[in-house]
Design an enzyme around this catalytic site. Structure first.
Site, PDB file in Angstrom:
ATOM      1  N   HIS A 110     -18.531 -14.209  39.645  1.00 12.94           N
ATOM      2  CA  HIS A 110     -19.220 -15.397  40.142  1.00 12.94           C
ATOM      3  C   HIS A 110     -19.113 -15.449  41.666  1.00 12.94           C
ATOM      4  O   HIS A 110     -18.269 -14.794  42.255  1.00 12.94           O
ATOM      5  CB  HIS A 110     -18.548 -16.675  39.624  1.00 12.94           C
ATOM      6  N   GLU A 174     -13.925 -15.548  40.569  1.00 15.95           N
ATOM      7  CA  GLU A 174     -14.770 -16.251  41.538  1.00 15.95           C
ATOM      8  C   GLU A 174     -14.593 -15.599  42.914  1.00 15.95           C
ATOM      9  O   GLU A 174     -13.475 -15.282  43.317  1.00 15.95           O
ATOM     10  CB  GLU A 174     -14.386 -17.726  41.623  1.00 15.95           C
ATOM     11  N   HIS A 222     -22.439 -13.731  36.233  1.00 16.32           N
ATOM     12  CA  HIS A 222     -22.661 -15.019  35.583  1.00 16.32           C
ATOM     13  C   HIS A 222     -24.145 -15.179  35.233  1.00 16.32           C
ATOM     14  O   HIS A 222     -24.504 -15.731  34.186  1.00 16.32           O
ATOM     15  CB  HIS A 222     -22.207 -16.147  36.507  1.00 16.32           C
TER      16      HIS A 222
END
Length: 340
Positions: A110, A174, A222
């Site tokens: 992500h 992330e 994602h």
């Protein structure tokens, strides 16, 4: 007189015994000696060689005795979590069972669309989270936010091939990145990734996928698992670089792509709006892994799925419109990474 009777009686006894012996001889039937019955010996259950190590009262198991060809693995990356029922003792005499594998089957990448400080706050103090956060501060640190054995809330409503709700089976990473801005026409302009940050991501991903035996088909964006609502990590994330330099993830073979392109470009525009052709494209996208309804139309879901596919595999053009090259890349990938 008495002697005479004695002789007669003795003669009768001898005759009687002789008759019985002859009778027995006439009735004798040879018999095969009986073979002693074999008793099946029970093979004792062999205990797995338990190589549990204990440190400060905590148990660890770091050996695989399962079948790696079935993607099974008994290694425990961390302490063994055991029950402690009141009044009873849990023992590990037969630990571990060979029939097991890892929960961690996917790795999802992500971007945060936030700067470093806000990324940390949101991912650690709010309802969303990821297992790791890769900062962009130029140091050698990577932040772990969630235990790998626990679910992080990063994937949301998601699917890939036969699997859904990928929070249950994935590790989320992330990456601090500002995402994109859109102009009045809706055209998106994405922020680039820092080279040092990409190296961090590559080292982290390599470590995770090696330990959990995560296949290339399960290292995803994602946007791959939620194409109708997500764009991250976007078209500027260097998937090809990770594939070429770190052997991470999927990529197509150029020669195979070119052969499909030569075939597709012959009458591509002629059949473009044919519902049979559109249905075929949707089927190929679905076969590759995307969650997509087979409508036979260039609907919004199909356009966004093509856009997500282009982010990952055709980043030079991510307008969501299928062209001959995008179609050729799709076919090359379906051939290289078939659904098992």
């Amino acid at each position: 007189m008495r002697n005479t009777l004695y002789i007669i009686g003795l003669s009768a006894f001898v005759f009687s015994c002789t008759s019985q012996q002859n009778s027995k001889k006439r009735q004798y039937i040879p018999r095969t000696p009986a073979t002693p019955s074999k008793t099946t010996a029970k093979t004792p259950i062999e205990k797995p060689k338990s190589q549990i190590t204990t440190e400060h009262g905590v148990d660890f198991f770091t050996t695989n005795i399962a079948d790696p060809t079935k993607n099974d693995n008994t290694v425990s990356y961390g302490s063994i979590v055991s029950a402690k029922p009141a009044g009873y003792k849990v023992v590990k005499s037969y630990f571990p069972a060979i029939g097991q594998n890892f929960r961690q089957r996917y790795l999802i990448l992500h971007y945060t669309a936030l700067p470093d400080d806000k990324s940390i706050t949101v991912l650690s103090q709010q309802g969303v989270s990821a297992h790791y956060l890769v900062n962009n501060t130029g140091d050698n640190e990577i932040y772990q936010l969630v235990d790998e054995n626990k679910r992080a809330y990063h994937a949301g409503v998601s699917s890939w091939r036969a699997d859904k709700n990928l929070n249950d089976t994935s590790i989320g990473i992330e990456i601090v990145n500002m995402g994109y801005t859109a102009d009045a026409s809706g055209k998106k302009t994405f922020a680039p990734f820092d080279e040092a940050q990409v190296k961090k991501v590559a080292a982290l991903v390599k470590d995770i996928v090696t330990r959990y035996q995560i296949p290339a088909t399960n290292i995803l964006a994602h946007s791959d698992i939620a194409p109708t609502r997500k764009q991250d990590p976007g078209p500027l994330f260097p998937w090809k670089k990770l594939y070429d330099e770190y052997q991470i993830g999927m990529w197509y073979d150029e020669a195979t792509k070119q052969s499909f392109y030569d075939l597709a470009s012959v009458d591509f525009q002629t059949k473009y709006n044919d519902s049979v052709f559109i249905f075929n494209v949707q089927t190929q996208l679905q076969k590759f892994g995307y969650g997509l309804d087979l409508s036979g139309k260039w609907d919004d879901m199909t356009k966004k799925t093509i856009e997500a596919f282009q982010y990952h595999f055709r980043p030079q053009n991510y307008d969501g419109v299928l062209d001959a090259e995008t179609f050729a890349i799709l076919q090359a990938l379906v051939q290289k990474y078939p659904t098992k």
